[in-house]
Write a protein that holds these residues in place. Structure first.
Motif, PDB file in Angstrom:
ATOM      1  N   THR A 133       0.772  -0.808   0.027  1.00 21.52           N
ATOM      2  CA  THR A 133      -0.028   0.362  -0.474  1.00 21.52           C
ATOM      3  C   THR A 133       1.126   0.919   0.401  1.00 21.52           C
ATOM      4  N   ASN A 134       2.140   1.833   0.427  1.00 16.43           N
ATOM      5  CA  ASN A 134       3.067   2.542   0.077  1.00 16.43           C
ATOM      6  C   ASN A 134       4.451   1.758  -0.181  1.00 16.43           C
ATOM      7  N   THR A 181     -10.006   6.258   5.584  1.00 21.65           N
ATOM      8  CA  THR A 181      -8.723   5.902   6.549  1.00 21.65           C
ATOM      9  C   THR A 181      -9.145   8.282   6.951  1.00 21.65           C
ATOM     10  N   ASP A 182      -8.936   8.775   5.548  1.00 20.99           N
ATOM     11  CA  ASP A 182      -8.662  10.421   6.315  1.00 20.99           C
ATOM     12  C   ASP A 182      -9.923  10.971   6.711  1.00 20.99           C
ATOM     13  N   ASP A 213      -9.983  10.234  10.255  1.00 24.37           N
ATOM     14  CA  ASP A 213      -8.552  11.280  11.272  1.00 24.37           C
ATOM     15  C   ASP A 213      -9.364  12.566  11.774  1.00 24.37           C
ATOM     16  N   ARG A 271      -2.579   7.252  16.555  1.00 18.92           N
ATOM     17  CA  ARG A 271      -3.727   8.441  16.836  1.00 18.92           C
ATOM     18  C   ARG A 271      -3.362   8.814  17.601  1.00 18.92           C
ATOM     19  N   PHE A 315      -0.486  10.991  18.851  1.00 22.78           N
ATOM     20  CA  PHE A 315      -0.298  11.694  17.977  1.00 22.78           C
ATOM     21  C   PHE A 315      -1.337  13.208  18.858  1.00 22.78           C
ATOM     22  N   MET A 343       6.387  10.936  12.877  1.00 21.34           N
ATOM     23  CA  MET A 343       5.518  10.025  13.069  1.00 21.34           C
ATOM     24  C   MET A 343       4.154   9.429  11.705  1.00 21.34           C
ATOM     25  N   GLU A 344       4.969   8.176  11.336  1.00 22.40           N
ATOM     26  CA  GLU A 344       3.556   7.502  10.845  1.00 22.40           C
ATOM     27  C   GLU A 344       2.584   7.615  11.104  1.00 22.40           C
ATOM     28  N   LEU A 345       1.089   7.541  10.543  1.00 25.15           N
ATOM     29  CA  LEU A 345       0.932   7.483  10.905  1.00 25.15           C
ATOM     30  C   LEU A 345      -0.690   5.977  10.190  1.00 25.15           C
ATOM     31  N   PRO A 346      -0.329   4.591  10.604  1.00 20.66           N
ATOM     32  CA  PRO A 346      -0.614   3.750   9.732  1.00 20.66           C
ATOM     33  C   PRO A 346      -1.944   3.868   9.103  1.00 20.66           C
ATOM     34  N   PRO A 347      -2.713   3.051   7.884  1.00 21.65           N
ATOM     35  CA  PRO A 347      -3.801   3.274   7.915  1.00 21.65           C
ATOM     36  C   PRO A 347      -4.873   2.027   8.853  1.00 21.65           C
ATOM     37  N   ARG A 401       0.859   8.913   5.109  1.00 23.01           N
ATOM     38  CA  ARG A 401       0.173   9.852   6.626  1.00 23.01           C
ATOM     39  C   ARG A 401       1.550  10.444   7.163  1.00 23.01           C
ATOM     40  N   TYR A 402       1.852  11.233   7.640  1.00 20.66           N
ATOM     41  CA  TYR A 402       2.596  11.324   8.368  1.00 20.66           C
ATOM     42  C   TYR A 402       2.176  12.914   9.738  1.00 20.66           C
TER      43      TYR A 402
END
Lengths: 662, 77
Positions: free
Chosen positions: A92-93, A272-273, A276, A371, A374, A483-487, B57-58
């Protein structure tokens, strides 16, 4: 019988540990946030006459290690000389993952790409042509879904085939600008005469590392009296420019490969967006997090209550039937007061602990915890903690020992020390039985809320500690949080139940060994000297408790409670175990405690606060020493905990007496 | 050129400069966020942001977001 040494490498949170578990048929903890693996894990897999010896490395974005866990991965890749590297790539990335590929291929070892999570990629509209990808990176590519065990056999076969082809020359993936290649050639020319100092690295790759600023490598060459061209002569600004050029060339290479192999329907609004937008909202984020936690504790308490009382009835029944067997009185006392009173009481809290673990696993697997880190970073930064400290602190709810090990993902030493000192205030699972017992007796319907506030008090104390140490000892600001936010992934009950079982099993094993041992000590002290009434004030335990009682007089603790605290140092589960042993008798512990005139809600509350904060158990203290490498800080952690516990328990009691009046 | 922390949600921006310690710049460049890179701001906190860059996403916390200087790309959707 041949043996192949395999290194599993990859970015954080791409499923390395999941693949490792599948390959080796073992269980290592995984989670949907970056940085769960902080150590190298080893396992084996047999396939015909071949044994694969597999090492699972901590996730890393590149080989220029910044944090202790990244250094572990870098060192393993560069110095252990494995037979083959398997890079797990998150489908996915893919582009960011291929950035690491560009560096791994330069090492020059046989290598395979395991393209993981192809199912999730497909769902989000990304289709990957594996053959095309393979042609462009010049490596075999195997599509897998590690969580569903798809493609694993094919991967094993590919590993065996490729490991045999060692030493083949590959066309380089990255094309550096001519200014860089000129420098690299100059360095290679000099160092190829000093291969013995390059620790298995090819001179070509070593020169790239040197230009990138690999300190250990250049130190080794300097020690051997080698002057490294370019590196030793240029200005720091030029070094930075070289690093930028190298990075850029690698990204261009990764981009080129990606554009060919991936066909992606872009610009869809990802679920995911949307999630979030709500879950990490500026104002709602923290209240949402707190309500999740409150709900979890409510559910833990209410769902486990019937199960726990069922177990209590069962153990009560066993005690009764023991009395009718006509055994030697000391033996009967040992079995009923010691074993069942102590260990049995602890076991009746197993349902609460399993349910709490299940709920935390569900939150973790969904991707929400990243999250939460964050959301909390905004708060934590102003309080002197790093956002990344949040995950170790959260792991502390399960057990402080892995939590302290998880601080390895922090880059600055100040951030690490502050986090480690704060972790013991996070209420670990071992303390939960004390709350469940006392809150259940003295606060009945409000028990869930009382427990929730105890956890909050622990968090606040941890934050207060961090603030104090940041201001008084370290003075600097926490390093910036990225930090990376995983899906988000929908958690499966199966995986969460597996987590629950493995974490819970550890608790059961502790209950079985450490707590059993602790309880035997308590029973012996409560029985000796012979002739005194069991667990009475005249017994050794009674004497010990009475000696320490005056210290705890302001808190209103009875001598039995004091003995519980002393033995709680072995493991906090022993607190309830020893109360069960000391209060042992005809009635269940619940009835005895409820009927003790010396105990009231205020004292119970003060006791719970004290148990929450007073001192980490022996195992935690051991790991603090190991990770900090300093007796001074270990002592500070210990003394600070006792001081805080005493003061806060005292304040709690006074306030509770004023409010409740009991 | 303005700090990333001052941009609005939904803005597309280009990274122009990363100030502060070398740690921030090198961590960001490992993730593919270096000068010239285009980002989209998904979510804004008080001084922190969530961005999308290269499909991932970061989260950039307080402090980090104010050290990344960007320019606005008008008209990008």
């Amino acid at each position: 019988m041949t043996e192949i040494r395999v290194l599993l490498a990859g970015n954080p949170n791409v499923g390395k540990t999941t693949l490792f578990n599948t390959l080796c048929g073992v269980y290592q903890h995984t989670g949907n946030y970056p940085g769960v693996t902080v150590d190298i894990k080893e396992g084996t897999r047999k396939s015909g006459t071949v044994t694969l010896r597999i090492s699972d490395l901590p996730g890393t974005y590149s080989l220029s290690a910044f944090t202790p866990d990244e250094q572990v991965a870098r060192d393993a890749l560069l110095t252990s000389n494995p037979d083959i590297i398997v890079q797990i790539v998150d489908a996915t990335n893919i582009e960011r993952n291929l950035f690491l590929t560009t560096q791994l291929t330069e090492i020059g070892l046989p290598m395979i790409i395991a393209l993981n999570m192809v199912d999730l990629a497909q769902e989000s509209g990304i289709t990957i042509d594996a053959a095309c990808l393979s042609k462009n990176v010049g490596l075999p590519v195997v599509k897998i879904v590690a969580s569903k065990r798809t493609g694993v056999d094919e991967l094993v076969q590919t590993i065996i085939n490729e490991a045999g082809k060692a030493g083949e020359k590959r066309t380089p993936l990255v094309h550096y600008p001519s200014s860089i290649t000129a420098h690299l050639d100059a360095i290679t020319k000099v160092i190829q005469n000093h291969r013995e100092h390059l620790t298995n690295l090819t001179p070509e790759y070593a020169s790239i590392r040197l230009l990138e600023g690999d300190q250990p490598l250049s130190d080794r060459l300097h020690k051997a009296g080698v002057t490294i061209p370019v590196v030793d002569t240029c200005e720091p600004a030029e070094v930075d420019a070289h690093i930028q050029d190298i990075m850029l060339a690698r990204y261009k290479a990764a981009e080129k490969v990606t554009s060919c192999a991936v066909c992606c329907s872009m610009c869809r609004v990802m679920p995911t967006d949307l999630l979030d937008q709500v879950l990490t909202h500026r104002w709602f984020g923290i209240p949402i997090f707190l309500s999740f936690m409150w709900f979890a504790f409510q559910l833990t308490f209410s769902a486990s209550a019937p199960l726990a009382s069922g177990l209590e009835i069962l153990f009560g029944g066993i005690t009764e039937s023991l009395g009718t067997l006509g055994l030697d009185p000391t033996m009967t006392s040992f079995l009923s007061d010691g074993v069942i009173g102590g260990v049995g009481t602890v076991f009746s809290f197993v349902p609460s602990i399993f349910i709490l673990f299940l709920l935390l696993s569900l939150l973790e697997d969904s991707g929400y915890l990243a999250r939460a880190a964050f959301v909390m970073d905004r708060l934590m930064h102003s309080l002197g903690l790093h956002g990344r400290s949040f995950i170790p602190l959260l792991i502390g709810f399960g057990c402080n020992v892995p939590a302290i090990m998880a601080t390895r993902t922090l880059q600055s030493r100040a951030d690490r020390i502050i986090t480690i000192i704060s972790i013991p205030f996070m209420s670990c699972a071992a303390r939960l039985p004390v709350y469940v017992l006392l809150a259940g007796i003295f606060f009945e319907a409000q028990a869930g809320t009382v427990i929730f506030f105890l956890y909050i008090l622990g968090i606040l104390t941890a934050i207060g500690t961090a603030l104090l140490f940041r201001r008084l000892v370290f003075h600097d600001d926490p390093s910036p949080f990225i930090m990376e936010l995983p899906p988000y992934r929908s958690p499966t009950l199966h995986a969460a139940a597996l987590h629950m079982w493995h974490r819970g099993k550890e608790y059961l094993q502790r209950a079985g060994i450490v707590i059993f041992g602790g309880v035997i000590v308590v029973w012996t002290l409560a029985t000796l000297p012979f002739g005194v009434e069991y667990g009475s004030a005249e017994s050794l335990a009674g004497t010990l408790g009475h000696l320490a009682e005056p210290i705890f007089a302001p808190l209103g603790f009875t001598w039995q409670l004091v003995v519980g605290l002393i033995f709680g140092f072995i493991a906090k589960e022993v607190v309830v175990g020893s109360l069960g042993t000391l209060y042992g008798g005809e009635d269940s512990l619940t009835t005895t405690l409820a009927g003790d005139p010396a105990l009231g809600p205020a004292t119970a509350l003060a006791y719970m606060v004290f148990v929450l904060l007073y001192l980490p158990c022996v195992a935690t203290l051991g790991v603090i020493k190991q990770e900090m490498g300093s007796w001074k800080w270990t002592g500070i952690a210990l003394g600070w905990g006792i001081l805080v516990a005493f003061v806060l328990a005292w304040i709690t009691r006074i306030v509770a007496l004023l409010v409740i009046g009991a | 050129m303005v700090p990333l922390s001052l941009m609005k949600e939904g803005d597309h921006v280009r990274v122009e400069q990363i100030s502060g310690s070398g740690y921030l710049a090198s961590t960001l460049s490992q993730l593919g966020i270096s000068v010239g890179e285009e980002l989209m701001i998904i979510q804004k906190g008080n001084e922190s942001v969530i961005i999308r860059a290269r499909g991932s996403r970061y989260a950039l916390g307080t402090g980090a977001a104010s050290m990344v200087l960007v320019t606005y790309i008008p008209g990008a959707a």
